[in-house]
Write a protein that holds these residues in place. Sequence first.
Motif, PDB file in Angstrom:
ATOM      1  N   SER A 245      -0.807  11.110  -0.022  1.00 46.37           N
ATOM      2  CA  SER A 245      -2.188  10.896  -0.033  1.00 46.37           C
ATOM      3  C   SER A 245      -2.764  10.135   1.243  1.00 46.37           C
ATOM      4  CB  SER A 245      -2.740   9.996  -1.067  1.00 46.37           C
ATOM      5  OG  SER A 245      -3.893   9.636  -1.026  1.00 46.37           O
ATOM      6  N   PRO A 246      -3.646  10.909   1.898  1.00 45.06           N
ATOM      7  CA  PRO A 246      -4.355   9.979   2.912  1.00 45.06           C
ATOM      8  C   PRO A 246      -4.488   8.698   2.747  1.00 45.06           C
ATOM      9  CG  PRO A 246      -5.281  12.294   2.726  1.00 45.06           C
ATOM     10  CD  PRO A 246      -4.669  11.862   1.454  1.00 45.06           C
ATOM     11  N   ALA A 247      -4.910   8.362   1.557  1.00 46.01           N
ATOM     12  CA  ALA A 247      -5.037   6.852   1.134  1.00 46.01           C
ATOM     13  C   ALA A 247      -3.839   5.937   1.560  1.00 46.01           C
ATOM     14  CB  ALA A 247      -5.732   6.720  -0.222  1.00 46.01           C
ATOM     15  N   GLU A 248      -2.766   6.790   1.630  1.00 44.21           N
ATOM     16  CA  GLU A 248      -1.448   6.052   1.794  1.00 44.21           C
ATOM     17  C   GLU A 248      -1.183   6.077   3.122  1.00 44.21           C
ATOM     18  OE1 GLU A 248       3.289   5.968   0.325  1.00 44.21           O
ATOM     19  OE2 GLU A 248       1.844   7.607  -0.369  1.00 44.21           O
ATOM     20  N   PHE A 249      -1.294   7.068   3.945  1.00 45.16           N
ATOM     21  CA  PHE A 249      -0.714   7.026   5.298  1.00 45.16           C
ATOM     22  C   PHE A 249      -1.837   6.643   6.255  1.00 45.16           C
ATOM     23  CE2 PHE A 249      -1.856  11.496   4.749  1.00 45.16           C
ATOM     24  CZ  PHE A 249      -2.542  11.990   5.964  1.00 45.16           C
ATOM     25  N   ILE A 250      -3.328   6.939   6.113  1.00 42.38           N
ATOM     26  CA  ILE A 250      -4.214   6.696   7.008  1.00 42.38           C
ATOM     27  C   ILE A 250      -4.203   5.238   7.346  1.00 42.38           C
ATOM     28  CG2 ILE A 250      -6.627   6.697   7.449  1.00 42.38           C
ATOM     29  CD1 ILE A 250      -5.522   9.262   8.074  1.00 42.38           C
ATOM     30  N   PRO A 251      -4.234   4.267   6.332  1.00 38.24           N
ATOM     31  CA  PRO A 251      -4.274   2.805   6.670  1.00 38.24           C
ATOM     32  C   PRO A 251      -3.051   2.320   7.471  1.00 38.24           C
ATOM     33  CG  PRO A 251      -4.875   3.110   4.170  1.00 38.24           C
ATOM     34  CD  PRO A 251      -4.477   4.252   4.945  1.00 38.24           C
ATOM     35  N   VAL A 252      -1.914   2.924   7.117  1.00 44.57           N
ATOM     36  CA  VAL A 252      -0.580   2.759   8.097  1.00 44.57           C
ATOM     37  C   VAL A 252      -0.816   3.123   9.360  1.00 44.57           C
ATOM     38  CG1 VAL A 252       1.886   3.017   8.220  1.00 44.57           C
ATOM     39  CG2 VAL A 252       0.751   2.796   5.831  1.00 44.57           C
ATOM     40  N   ALA A 253      -1.185   4.163   9.533  1.00 42.30           N
ATOM     41  CA  ALA A 253      -1.630   4.934  11.004  1.00 42.30           C
ATOM     42  C   ALA A 253      -2.610   3.959  11.859  1.00 42.30           C
ATOM     43  CB  ALA A 253      -1.996   6.241  10.939  1.00 42.30           C
ATOM     44  N   GLU A 254      -3.421   3.536  10.969  1.00 48.21           N
ATOM     45  CA  GLU A 254      -4.377   2.696  11.770  1.00 48.21           C
ATOM     46  C   GLU A 254      -3.806   1.081  12.202  1.00 48.21           C
ATOM     47  OE1 GLU A 254      -8.663   3.911   9.653  1.00 48.21           O
ATOM     48  OE2 GLU A 254      -7.570   1.998   8.728  1.00 48.21           O
ATOM     49  N   GLU A 255      -2.873   0.543  11.200  1.00 49.45           N
ATOM     50  CA  GLU A 255      -2.110  -0.616  11.482  1.00 49.45           C
ATOM     51  C   GLU A 255      -1.366  -0.578  12.670  1.00 49.45           C
ATOM     52  OE1 GLU A 255      -0.698  -2.195   8.099  1.00 49.45           O
ATOM     53  OE2 GLU A 255      -2.761  -1.946   6.876  1.00 49.45           O
ATOM     54  N   ILE A 256      -0.510   0.481  12.845  1.00 52.00           N
ATOM     55  CA  ILE A 256       0.460   0.658  13.741  1.00 52.00           C
ATOM     56  C   ILE A 256       0.088   1.526  15.020  1.00 52.00           C
ATOM     57  CG2 ILE A 256       2.174   0.473  11.746  1.00 52.00           C
ATOM     58  CD1 ILE A 256       2.601   3.480  12.233  1.00 52.00           C
ATOM     59  N   GLY A 257      -1.364   1.742  15.193  1.00 51.02           N
ATOM     60  CA  GLY A 257      -1.783   2.381  16.479  1.00 51.02           C
ATOM     61  C   GLY A 257      -1.741   3.731  16.635  1.00 51.02           C
ATOM     62  N   LEU A 258      -1.278   4.612  15.110  1.00 50.34           N
ATOM     63  CA  LEU A 258      -1.331   5.942  15.574  1.00 50.34           C
ATOM     64  C   LEU A 258      -2.481   6.696  15.246  1.00 50.34           C
ATOM     65  CD1 LEU A 258       2.116   6.757  13.800  1.00 50.34           C
ATOM     66  CD2 LEU A 258       1.772   6.719  16.430  1.00 50.34           C
ATOM     67  N   ILE A 259      -3.667   5.860  14.702  1.00 50.39           N
ATOM     68  CA  ILE A 259      -4.856   6.655  14.250  1.00 50.39           C
ATOM     69  C   ILE A 259      -5.424   7.255  15.228  1.00 50.39           C
ATOM     70  CG2 ILE A 259      -6.351   4.555  14.381  1.00 50.39           C
ATOM     71  CD1 ILE A 259      -6.185   7.307  11.576  1.00 50.39           C
ATOM     72  N   VAL A 260      -5.367   6.770  16.780  1.00 50.62           N
ATOM     73  CA  VAL A 260      -6.127   7.445  17.753  1.00 50.62           C
ATOM     74  C   VAL A 260      -5.491   8.633  18.094  1.00 50.62           C
ATOM     75  CG1 VAL A 260      -6.581   7.017  20.322  1.00 50.62           C
ATOM     76  CG2 VAL A 260      -6.930   5.257  18.658  1.00 50.62           C
TER      77      VAL A 260
END
Length: 346
Positions: A137-152
């Motif tokens: 689920s995006p609700a699971e991996f998007i917050p993690v991506a934001e926290e570890i700097g992968l969201i950009v």
Amino acid sequence: MLQRGIERPEEAAILARRILDVVNAPYRLAHHGVTLGLTIGIALAPGDGSSCDRLLKSADMALDRAKSEARGAFRFFEPEMDARIQARRLLEQDLREALVAEAFELNYQPIYDLASDRICGFEALLRWNHPARGRVSPAEFIPVAEEIGLIVPLGEWVLRRACAEASRWPDGIKVAVNVSAVQFTSASLVTAVRDALRGSGLPGRRLELEITESVLVANPGATTAILHSLKGLGVRVSMDDFGTGYSSLSYLRSFPFDKIKIDQSFVRDLGAPNGTDFIVRAVIGLGDSLGMTTTAEGVETEEQLATLRAEGCDEVQGYLFSRPVPVEDVPAVIRRWNGAIHRAIA
């Protein structure tokens, strides 16, 4: 801090509470009142570790739990914390590998224009089908991506892929892409949008960026400058989930958004006793007064559709029209609603 000679965990809790009470007590410093905050993680030997290193790690995990649940409190280490940390690290590793391998894909949910009774665009939605985890689920991996700097970098990949795929659609069909708050604060956002448009050949008018109100709160001045730069590229900008966050009308005044999106939580209760009809009516009226398009999310019934049409809503999207579909199914969805039978539920 090391506490020795205790027989029960409650003794550590008593000490932790005493420490919190003492440290939190306000005091004077150079004629100013000062208050310190403190959060504590507790590990007990030998159950939580028999070595200094292991005890510190256990206490640190308990501290992280305390920070996430209730700052200014204390928490004891629990074995499941370690399992949760390990699972989080594996998810982070899988995310990094998936980004390198471009193992993500985009699904598209149609946006339906009520004036012309035709599909006018699609919202791009990120999907991750992990070979072992299955659908994540995006609700699971998007917050993690934001926290570890992968969201950009992940957000830039979404922009490139969405623009490239939308460039093959009919000219009148736009694509909407969500931009996270973390991604929006990146200095590279405007450049990433410009490069995505140039690389795909998609005109700026066919790209719509969706941002939430939280983006505008941290640094309104810088945010407004970025938004104007995006508008300079011909890109449309919409405020997503309007009414669920800060909802300051000053944001609409300081920057002329092209669109307001009505959150599905309001659409869900349309027609219900003490429902949200008056809220939806007010938002639609506000959008009309400001010259902004209004789009209602989460439309699932013909009753909801009829109400929104009667209230003057401009666009709708939801399961009544289609669930998000893979890119290869987009032409079929367009043919279904923009062809001879597209007025079936008008």
